[in-house]
Design an enzyme around this catalytic site. Structure first.
Site, PDB file in Angstrom:
ATOM      1  N   GLU A  11      -5.700  -7.439  -1.609  1.00 56.01           N
ATOM      2  CA  GLU A  11      -6.373  -7.555  -0.306  1.00 56.01           C
ATOM      3  C   GLU A  11      -7.843  -7.222  -0.467  1.00 56.01           C
ATOM      4  O   GLU A  11      -8.185  -6.200  -1.056  1.00 56.01           O
ATOM      5  CB  GLU A  11      -5.791  -6.563   0.724  1.00 56.01           C
ATOM      6  CG  GLU A  11      -4.363  -6.808   1.112  1.00 56.01           C
ATOM      7  CD  GLU A  11      -3.866  -5.828   2.177  1.00 56.01           C
ATOM      8  OE1 GLU A  11      -4.697  -5.168   2.832  1.00 56.01           O
ATOM      9  OE2 GLU A  11      -2.642  -5.721   2.333  1.00 56.01           O
TER      10      GLU A  11
ATOM     11  N   GLU B 293       0.844  -1.211   0.000  1.00 59.66           N
ATOM     12  CA  GLU B 293       0.000   0.000   0.000  1.00 59.66           C
ATOM     13  C   GLU B 293       0.870   1.247   0.000  1.00 59.66           C
ATOM     14  O   GLU B 293       0.759   2.128   0.860  1.00 59.66           O
ATOM     15  CB  GLU B 293      -0.979  -0.024   1.185  1.00 59.66           C
ATOM     16  CG  GLU B 293      -1.974  -1.168   1.078  1.00 59.66           C
ATOM     17  CD  GLU B 293      -3.113  -1.107   2.107  1.00 59.66           C
ATOM     18  OE1 GLU B 293      -2.919  -0.512   3.185  1.00 59.66           O
ATOM     19  OE2 GLU B 293      -4.200  -1.651   1.814  1.00 59.66           O
TER      20      GLU B 293
END
Ligand code: CA
Length: 489
Positions: free
Chosen positions: A275, A177
Site C-alpha cells: 500500500e 497490517e
C-alpha cells in the site's frame, strides 16, 4: 469583424470546455524483476459504481475502469476481503462492503483485461490495521483450534469462489497490517498458529500462488525486523514480505529499502509495498475530511513531492524505485492503495444550501451502497472508531481520477515507468509521423495530452514549437539533428 469575434469566442469555448491537460513526465526505471508489479487496490470501486460513479479514459469516453487501468499499464489488482461486513439486517458496514462476492466481481473484471489479482484477507468483518485485528463475528467465541479450522476452510472456499468467477489469482495476503495480531489473536504462539493455517490453506489450494504477509510502520526498523525473525522462528511458509508505505507517516525511502533488504537478504524472501498513496491536491470533493489535507499530513522531511498530478506520479515512481533497489532482485512491486476512491458527488464550489443538499445526498449513497469508508451500521462491530467517525472517502484527493471520474495524467506513471519510449513518438503508438508534430502543436494550446518525455525532441527540458519543427524536418528529411525514432534511454 463580427464574424471574427464569433470565431474567437468559439475557440475560447472549445478550449475551456475540454479538460485542461497537464501531462506528467516520468523517467523510465530498469526493473530488476521483469514481472515487476505495478498494482492498484480498487476495493471500493463496485460500491462507487453502485452509487452512480462513472469513469472516463484519456479519450474522454466512458469506459470500464478495469480497461482504463490496464490500458495505462496497471498489471495487478488488489482487493481486500472481509468475512461478513454486514449487520443482521444485511446493511453493509461500508468501505466498499468488500466480501467474497465483491472480490469475485473485481477479480473477474481484472482478469478480463489481463490483470492478476491479489486477494487481501483481513480475517475480520471490517478494517484490520495496526489499531484493530478483531475476529469475524462468527469466530468470536471459538477456541483457537476451532478458529484455525474455520479460517482454513474460509480461505480455501473463498479462493475457490473467486477463481471460479474467472479471476487470475497470483497472490494471497494472509492478514492485513498485522502488527498487533491477527483474527483476534495477539500472542506470538497464537498468531503463529493462525498464520500457519492460513498459509497451508493457500498452498493446498494452489501451490503456484504467492503468499504474502503484510505489516506496517516500516519507519520502526527494529519492529519490522522482529516480524521477519518471528515468521522464521515459527517456520511460517510464505513468499513475500510486504509493508505499507505512506510517506507522510512511514519515514524515508532509504529506510524503506533497508527494512525490505533485511527480509530479502536474511531470509531470501521477495519484498513489496502492498500500500502507498499520495495526494494530487489538498482539496476535498466529497464533504468527508481527507487524510492528507490543508490541516493534516501535508508537511515533513519525507514528503519530497508537490501535491499535484506530477507529484503523485513522482511519489509512485520513487516508491517503485526504492523497492526495485532491494538487494538480490527481491523487489517484487508496488500496489497503490485505493487509486479510484473518488467522490460520489462533488461538493466543491457550492453555496451553503446546495452544499448541505449534496452532502445529504452523498451520505445517503454512502449508507446505501457502502461507498464511504464506514457506514453507521458498522457501530455494532466497531463502535469506537467506524461507529463514531463513519462517512465518505478520506482519499478522494489521492485517486488517479478527478471528481467527475476522468483519468488524471498521473495515471500514466504506470505505463511510462517501464516503457521503452521512442523520441518523437508523442502519442505512444510506436511510430513517429506527422501526427506527432501536430500533437505537439495541439498540446501547446492545451487541446491534447501527449507523452512529454518523448515530445522533448531537442532535449532542452521543455516541449516547444521547436520540437514540432524538428519532427517535421525529420519527416521531410530536411534535417536530422536529433535521434528521432530511436529509443530514449
Ligand atoms: Ca473526502
Amino acid at each position: 469583424m463580427k464574424k471574427l469575434s464569433i470565431i474567437l469566442i468559439c475557440i475560447i469555448l472549445i478550449i475551456f470546455s475540454i479538460p485542461s491537460f497537464s501531462a506528467v513526465k516520468v523517467e523510465r526505471l530498469r526493473f530488476n524483476n521483469p514481472d515487476f508489479i505495478k498494482g492498484m487496490d480498487i476495493s471500493s470501486v463496485i460500491s462507487l459504481e453502485n452509487s452512480g460513479v462513472k469513469f472516463y479514459g484519456f479519450d474522454g469516453k466512458e469506459s470500464d475502469i478495469f480497461k482504463i487501468l490496464s490500458d495505462n499499464g496497471v498489471n495487478y489488482i488488489r482487493v481486500r476481503v472481509w468475512n461478513n461486513p454486514f449487520d443482521k439486517d444485511k446493511n453493509g458496514y461500508g468501505g466498499g462492503n468488500c466480501d467474497v462476492k465483491t472480490a469475485c466481481e473485481i477479480g473477474r473484471r481484472a482478469a478480463k483485461y489481463n490483470m492478476k489479482l491479489l486477494v487481501d484477507f483481513h480475517y475480520s468483518d471490517f478494517w484490520a490495521d495496526p489499531g484493530k485485528q478483531k475476529a469475524p463475528k462468527e469466530w468470536e467465541n471459538l477456541t483457537l483450534d476451532e478458529k484455525c479450522e474455520k479460517l482454513g476452510l474460509f480461505t480455501a472456499n473463498s479462493l475457490n469462489e473467486i477463481k471460479s468467477a474467472g479471476a487470475d489469482i497470483g497472490m494471497v495476503q494472509i492478514g492485513n497490517e498485522t502488527n498487533s495480531g491477527i483474527a483476534g489473536e495477539y500472542t506470538s504462539e497464537n498468531t503463529a498458529k493462525i498464520f500457519k493455517r492460513a498459509s497451508e490453506a493457500v498452498r493446498e489450494f494452489d501451490g503456484k500462488i504467492k503468499i504474502a504477509v503484510h505489516f506496517t510502520n516500516p519507519e520502526k526498523t527494529e519492529t519490522i525486523k522482529y516480524f521477519a525473525d518471528f515468521l522464521n522462528e515459527y517456520n511460517i511458509d510464505y513468499d513475500v514480505f510486504a509493508v505499507s508505505y505512506y510517506p507522510y507517516w512511514h519515514g524515508s525511502l532509504a529506510n524503506l529499502t533497508s527494512v525490505l533488504d533485511y527480509a530479502a537478504e536474511k531470509y531470501g524472501k521477495y519484498t513489496m509495498v502492498a500500500e502507498t498513496s499520495y495526494a494530487n491536491t489538498l482539496k476535498d470533493t466529497d464533504g468527508h475530511p481527507n487524510t492528507v489535507s490543508e490541516n493534516s499530513n501535508n508537511s515533513g522531511e519525507d514528503l519530497l513531492w508537490d501535491f499535484s498530478t506530477q507529484g503523485q506520479a513522482d511519489e509512485f515512481r520513487a516508491v517503485a524505485k526504492s523497492v526495485n533497489n532491494v538487494k538480490n532482485g527481491k523487489g517484487l512491486g508496488v500496489f497503490y492503495w485505493e487509486g479510484a476512491w473518488i467522490t460520489v458527488g462533488d461538493i466543491s464550489g457550492l453555496n451553503s444550501e446546495d452544499y448541505e443538499n449534496r452532502l445529504e445526498s452523498n451520505k445517503t449513497l454512502w449508507e446505501k451502497h457502502g461507498s464511504g469508508w464506514a457506514s453507521s451500521f458498522s457501530v455494532e462491530y466497531d463502535p469506537d472508531d467506524a461507529g463514531e467517525w463513519y462517512g465518505g472517502s478520506a482519499v478522494d484527493n489521492q485517486a488517479f481520477f478527478d471528481s467527475e471520474g476522468r483519468a488524471l495524467s498521473s495515471l500514466k506513471v504506470f505505463k511510462y515507468i517501464d516503457k521503452e519510449m521512442i523520441l518523437g513518438d508523442t502519442d505512444d503508438n510506436e511510430t513517429v509521423n506527422i501526427r506527432d508534430a501536430t500533437s505537439i502543436q495541439k498540446f501547446l494550446v492545451q487541446l491534447k495530452d501527449i507523452n512529454e518525455t518523448a515530445a522533448d525532441v531537442d532535449g532542452d527540458g521543455a516541449v516547444t514549437v521547436k520540437d514540432a519543427s524538428a519532427i517535421q524536418h525529420y519527416i521531410a528529411k530536411i534535417k536530422t539533428d536529433y535521434p528521432i525514432n530511436q529509443v530514449i534511454d
